[in-house]
Design an enzyme around this catalytic site. Sequence first.
Site, PDB file in Angstrom:
ATOM      1  N   SER A  70     -22.109  22.937  -6.586  1.00  0.00           N
ATOM      2  CA  SER A  70     -21.595  24.188  -7.144  1.00  0.00           C
ATOM      3  C   SER A  70     -22.007  25.428  -6.350  1.00  0.00           C
ATOM      4  O   SER A  70     -21.262  26.394  -6.278  1.00  0.00           O
ATOM      5  CB  SER A  70     -22.076  24.305  -8.588  1.00  0.00           C
ATOM      6  OG  SER A  70     -22.129  25.617  -9.011  1.00  0.00           O
ATOM      7  N   LYS A  97     -26.902  29.743 -10.579  1.00  0.00           N
ATOM      8  CA  LYS A  97     -25.620  30.429 -10.370  1.00  0.00           C
ATOM      9  C   LYS A  97     -25.859  31.799  -9.756  1.00  0.00           C
ATOM     10  O   LYS A  97     -26.978  32.307  -9.761  1.00  0.00           O
ATOM     11  CB  LYS A  97     -24.895  30.615 -11.720  1.00  0.00           C
ATOM     12  CG  LYS A  97     -24.523  29.320 -12.429  1.00  0.00           C
ATOM     13  CD  LYS A  97     -23.334  28.644 -11.804  1.00  0.00           C
ATOM     14  CE  LYS A  97     -23.086  27.280 -12.422  1.00  0.00           C
ATOM     15  NZ  LYS A  97     -22.087  26.511 -11.680  1.00  0.00           N
TER      16      LYS A  97
END
Lengths: 167, 173
Positions: free
Chosen positions: A48, A90
């Site tokens: 990711s 993130k």
Amino acid sequence: MTPKPSWLRRIVIGENPRRTLRAALGIGLLALVVFRFLLLPVRVQGASMEPTCRNGSLHFACMIAYMMKDPKRGDIVVISMSGRRTMYMKRVLGLPGERISFEAGRLRINGQPAAEDYLAGCGSWTMPELLLQSDEYFVAGDNRAVEIDRHTLGSVHRKNILGRILF
Amino acid sequence: MNTRQLLKLFLIGALTLGAAAAWFTRDQRQINRTVNRLRDLVSKSQEEKAIGGLIRAKEISNCFATPVDVCLGDPWPDFKDRDSLAAAVHHGRSIAQTIQVTIRNRTLNISPDHQSATMDLAAEAAVTLSGGSLQDIREFRLRWVKNEGQWLISKVELKETIRRPDGLESTGL
């Protein structure tokens, strides 16, 4: 006169075992405090955050980075799930009160295109505008080659953002 | 009091403390055992036979109460009874070649009357299919009820730390 300790013993526990034990305990305690509460080691699992953070790479998160200040746009953060053993990593894209959207892979903040120089490619993400609440941040990974419906992204409460990735 | 008597007293004290600890944590241990069992039952190896899959699906549904309310998130529908849950689990497991489930971050709260409990956890699944592999991690809140001395799951809620914007589909596991 006491016999001199062997060279092996001197290397392993030193000439003064009591002092060595104290030093070992001190180092152990310091490591525990540093790596549990200040600088948390984080192993990346998944693609990711590529290319910034590769799958399997090791990073360190500063757990006191947001004690006195709030996350900034562009920070790579760790986000708690139910606990601290598994967390999300993130990038912060949107700040509280902002309107966030994606158009043909381009991030738009309050309707204006935003530069993202950390990306390898902008992909083709499209997302309708989302208004962030006063304690919400918008986070997403750097890997825009992954289709948006297979990527974990969205708003996260401030209290779930635990720390900032340092290196 | 001599040394032998002191030792006896110490042993009795230690045993009493151990028994008390075991008694007071029995619910916690039973719930954790059930979660571990569920994890093992959902996981699948390549050698599993079709009949084994059916038995496992039935055993999985036996960990849940009746009625039940299970929300696993997309692409799964919500389940309100054990039979539909067992059927969906069997179908999902039969598609996959292997499934590896890992449970992390367990937080358990048992009610003072020891008749209900709530557990937050993160479940990670690595699935291999004929066309490739998938990996997903999701957070759940499990609500437990004690039924005739047995802890059963009455509700599974999807917790979203990262809340996906409305209208944005997810095709995770």
